[in-house]
Write a protein that holds these residues in place. Structure first.
Motif, PDB file in Angstrom:
ATOM      1  N   LEU A  29      -9.205   3.684  51.930  1.00 28.25           N
ATOM      2  CA  LEU A  29      -9.008   2.651  51.069  1.00 28.25           C
ATOM      3  C   LEU A  29     -10.018   0.563  51.533  1.00 28.25           C
ATOM      4  N   THR A  30      -9.650   0.911  52.327  1.00 25.57           N
ATOM      5  CA  THR A  30     -10.683  -0.198  52.703  1.00 25.57           C
ATOM      6  C   THR A  30     -11.837  -0.497  52.652  1.00 25.57           C
ATOM      7  N   ALA A  31     -12.897   0.769  52.498  1.00 34.47           N
ATOM      8  CA  ALA A  31     -13.967   0.896  51.612  1.00 34.47           C
ATOM      9  C   ALA A  31     -13.786   0.623  50.138  1.00 34.47           C
ATOM     10  N   ALA A  32     -12.828   1.243  49.354  1.00 32.99           N
ATOM     11  CA  ALA A  32     -12.519   0.894  48.319  1.00 32.99           C
ATOM     12  C   ALA A  32     -12.160  -0.537  47.880  1.00 32.99           C
ATOM     13  N   VAL A  33     -11.644  -1.037  48.343  1.00 31.75           N
ATOM     14  CA  VAL A  33     -11.605  -2.128  47.698  1.00 31.75           C
ATOM     15  C   VAL A  33     -12.886  -3.492  48.387  1.00 31.75           C
ATOM     16  N   VAL A  34     -12.788  -3.502  49.580  1.00 31.50           N
ATOM     17  CA  VAL A  34     -14.720  -3.987  49.769  1.00 31.50           C
ATOM     18  C   VAL A  34     -15.274  -3.762  48.998  1.00 31.50           C
ATOM     19  N   LEU A  35     -16.181  -2.369  48.494  1.00 32.42           N
ATOM     20  CA  LEU A  35     -16.647  -2.007  47.366  1.00 32.42           C
ATOM     21  C   LEU A  35     -17.017  -3.049  46.141  1.00 32.42           C
ATOM     22  N   GLY A  36     -15.306  -3.077  46.013  1.00 33.82           N
ATOM     23  CA  GLY A  36     -14.849  -3.669  44.502  1.00 33.82           C
ATOM     24  C   GLY A  36     -14.989  -5.030  44.765  1.00 33.82           C
ATOM     25  N   ILE A  37     -15.128  -5.529  46.175  1.00 28.41           N
ATOM     26  CA  ILE A  37     -15.491  -6.926  46.462  1.00 28.41           C
ATOM     27  C   ILE A  37     -16.534  -7.811  46.522  1.00 28.41           C
ATOM     28  N   VAL A  38     -17.739  -5.857  46.723  1.00 34.59           N
ATOM     29  CA  VAL A  38     -19.223  -6.554  46.775  1.00 34.59           C
ATOM     30  C   VAL A  38     -19.738  -6.576  45.046  1.00 34.59           C
ATOM     31  N   VAL A  39     -19.299  -5.745  44.712  1.00 35.21           N
ATOM     32  CA  VAL A  39     -19.164  -4.952  43.255  1.00 35.21           C
ATOM     33  C   VAL A  39     -19.122  -6.437  42.877  1.00 35.21           C
ATOM     34  N   GLY A  40     -17.916  -7.536  43.157  1.00 37.63           N
ATOM     35  CA  GLY A  40     -17.395  -7.838  42.128  1.00 37.63           C
ATOM     36  C   GLY A  40     -18.329  -9.818  41.904  1.00 37.63           C
ATOM     37  N   GLN A  41     -19.360  -9.654  43.294  1.00 42.14           N
ATOM     38  CA  GLN A  41     -20.214 -11.064  42.987  1.00 42.14           C
ATOM     39  C   GLN A  41     -21.493 -10.353  42.711  1.00 42.14           C
ATOM     40  N   LEU A  42     -21.966  -9.319  42.056  1.00 41.65           N
ATOM     41  CA  LEU A  42     -23.029  -9.383  41.645  1.00 41.65           C
ATOM     42  C   LEU A  42     -23.047  -9.946  40.627  1.00 41.65           C
ATOM     43  N   PRO A  43     -23.886 -10.495  40.243  1.00 44.00           N
ATOM     44  CA  PRO A  43     -24.602 -11.511  38.954  1.00 44.00           C
ATOM     45  C   PRO A  43     -24.535 -10.945  37.364  1.00 44.00           C
ATOM     46  N   GLY A  44     -25.593  -9.841  38.113  1.00 41.56           N
ATOM     47  CA  GLY A  44     -25.722  -8.518  37.327  1.00 41.56           C
ATOM     48  C   GLY A  44     -24.623  -7.632  36.189  1.00 41.56           C
ATOM     49  N   VAL A  45     -23.587  -7.342  37.246  1.00 40.11           N
ATOM     50  CA  VAL A  45     -22.080  -6.714  36.486  1.00 40.11           C
ATOM     51  C   VAL A  45     -21.170  -6.793  36.447  1.00 40.11           C
ATOM     52  N   ARG A  46     -21.559  -8.561  36.516  1.00 41.55           N
ATOM     53  CA  ARG A  46     -20.431  -9.330  36.748  1.00 41.55           C
ATOM     54  C   ARG A  46     -20.048  -9.392  34.758  1.00 41.55           C
ATOM     55  N   PRO A  47     -20.880  -9.810  33.533  1.00 39.05           N
ATOM     56  CA  PRO A  47     -20.077  -9.142  32.063  1.00 39.05           C
ATOM     57  C   PRO A  47     -19.836  -8.088  31.827  1.00 39.05           C
ATOM     58  N   ALA A  48     -19.723  -6.939  32.483  1.00 36.57           N
ATOM     59  CA  ALA A  48     -19.112  -6.403  32.520  1.00 36.57           C
ATOM     60  C   ALA A  48     -18.448  -5.874  33.310  1.00 36.57           C
ATOM     61  N   LEU A  49     -17.658  -6.586  34.078  1.00 37.58           N
ATOM     62  CA  LEU A  49     -16.523  -6.542  34.386  1.00 37.58           C
ATOM     63  C   LEU A  49     -15.483  -6.883  34.344  1.00 37.58           C
ATOM     64  N   THR A  50     -16.421  -8.600  33.009  1.00 38.41           N
ATOM     65  CA  THR A  50     -15.028  -9.090  32.952  1.00 38.41           C
ATOM     66  C   THR A  50     -14.959  -9.096  31.091  1.00 38.41           C
ATOM     67  N   GLY A  51     -15.822  -7.623  30.402  1.00 45.39           N
ATOM     68  CA  GLY A  51     -16.288  -7.992  29.209  1.00 45.39           C
ATOM     69  C   GLY A  51     -15.819  -5.768  29.165  1.00 45.39           C
ATOM     70  N   PRO A  52     -16.036  -5.093  29.257  1.00 44.61           N
ATOM     71  CA  PRO A  52     -15.672  -3.951  28.023  1.00 44.61           C
ATOM     72  C   PRO A  52     -15.509  -3.035  29.406  1.00 44.61           C
ATOM     73  N   LEU A  53     -15.379  -3.160  30.807  1.00 39.77           N
ATOM     74  CA  LEU A  53     -14.940  -2.631  31.746  1.00 39.77           C
ATOM     75  C   LEU A  53     -13.785  -3.305  32.288  1.00 39.77           C
ATOM     76  N   LYS A  54     -12.968  -4.002  31.555  1.00 33.76           N
ATOM     77  CA  LYS A  54     -11.552  -5.403  32.589  1.00 33.76           C
ATOM     78  C   LYS A  54     -10.801  -4.665  32.000  1.00 33.76           C
ATOM     79  N   PRO A  55     -10.371  -4.136  30.621  1.00 35.95           N
ATOM     80  CA  PRO A  55      -8.999  -3.287  30.129  1.00 35.95           C
ATOM     81  C   PRO A  55      -8.808  -1.833  31.112  1.00 35.95           C
ATOM     82  N   GLY A  56      -9.927  -0.779  31.760  1.00 38.74           N
ATOM     83  CA  GLY A  56      -9.873  -0.217  32.315  1.00 38.74           C
ATOM     84  C   GLY A  56      -9.056  -0.295  33.902  1.00 38.74           C
TER      85      GLY A  56
END
Length: 337
Positions: A29-56
């Motif tokens: 569970l620590t690996a899961a939340v840390v992975l989420g934090i790391v992914v959330g810092q990637l500029p190239g991924v943020r549009p997807a996180l705040t767009g099509p992936l956000k509802p899920g």
């Protein structure tokens, strides 16, 4: 559509599982939340996180979290908790209450915004990011309010894995006392296992039962906050115990006992009084782990470290103070037990 965000959380859970398999000292569970934090810092991924992936991702962080908390109840047997003895049970409950209210007071004292003091207090006192997710559903916390407490409790829980074993022998603790200290003072169940297992199976068993006793406190704390929220909403709407019209603010007050908390308590009773086959418990444990991992990844993606570093100095101070508080209280409980 929500399915894309849920699929992303499921894929991230597989990656976290691989990290845990490669490095068992890192809880899944620590690996899961840390992975989420790391992914959330990637500029190239943020549009997807705040767009099509956000509802899920939002669905995972909220609804899947609640389902995972319900299944967490199957880990708890009241018989095992009773076996700790009244003194250990009493001191464990006291640790949770003192940490919760002490952290809540400090967070409000230093002016943390919104629900942050409540969420930090819940995470540090009870069971880490899972407790934060459960409490956030009751107070309808925004993702931004939830992100900082999740980051703090993950940071401090991970520090505990490295720091507490270094203090084991200098403090003169026996194996069982070390297990008791870890169970009473470390946040997430997985972090407790990772920390206590170095002292042997007996210490690990004590640590897990003490920790799960703290987890049981999630139900009354969440129910208490729900009652407070009902009263606050009623006062805000001008209600005084009368029947509120459908659609009015007071008619949308949260239930006294949220459904997922009732489910959690029901699962505790099932585990206590129904002889479930080991296969059923194993499947439930696997499903609970997957649900919570997906939920924590979803929560982690909402963390913005740059914003946290700019404005989160007070929150970091409260988190570290709470971490030290519960460690000291747990050590005192070991001394008197």
């Amino acid at each position: 559509m929500w399915m894309w965000g849920v699929a992303a959380a499921a894929c991230a859970t597989l990656v976290a599982w691989g990290v845990h398999a490669a490095v068992p000292a890192v809880p899944l569970l620590t690996a899961a939340v840390v992975l989420g934090i790391v992914v959330g810092q990637l500029p190239g991924v943020r549009p997807a996180l705040t767009g099509p992936l956000k509802p899920g991702l939002s669905l995972a962080a909220k609804r899947l979290m609640r389902l995972g908390v319900v299944l967490l109840g199957l880990k708890l047997s009241l018989v095992d908790i009773a076996g700790l003895g009244w003194l250990t049970i009493s001191t464990t409950v006291l640790i949770v209450l003192l940490t919760f209210f002490g952290t809540l007071w400090l967070g409000r004292r230093v002016g943390l915004p919104g629900n942050q003091p409540l969420l930090i207090a819940t995470g540090f006192a009870v069971c880490g990011a899972s407790a934060i997710g459960a409490m956030s559903g009751v107070v309808k916390a925004k993702d931004e309010e939830t992100a900082t407490p999740v980051a703090l409790v993950t940071l401090c829980g991970t520090l505990a894995i490295g720091v507490l074993p270094l203090l084991w022998h200098p403090l003169g603790l026996t194996d069982l006392q070390f297990g008791h200290w870890v169970g009473a003072g470390v946040h997430d169940v997985g972090q407790v296992v990772a920390t206590a297992q170095i002292a042997g199976s007996a210490a690990l068993a004590v640590a897990v039962v003490v920790k799960l006793t703290r987890v049981l406190m999630l139900a009354p704390l969440v129910a208490g906050v729900a009652v407070y929220e009902r009263r606050r909403v009623a006062v805000a709407a001008g209600g005084h115990g009368t029947v509120d019209p459908v659609g009015s603010p007071a008619a949308r007050r949260p239930p006294v006992v949220p459904l997922f908390v009732a489910g959690f308590l029901a699962m505790v009773l099932v585990r206590t009084f129904v002889p479930l086959p080991a296969t059923v418990l194993d499947i439930a444990d696997l499903l609970q782990t997957v649900l919570l991992a997906m939920a924590l990844f979803g929560l982690g993606t909402s963390v913005r470290l740059a914003s946290l570093l700019r404005t989160g100095g007070r929150a970091l101070g409260v988190g570290l103070a709470s971490w030290l508080l519960i460690a000291v209280l747990a050590l005192a409980a070991v001394a008197v037990s």
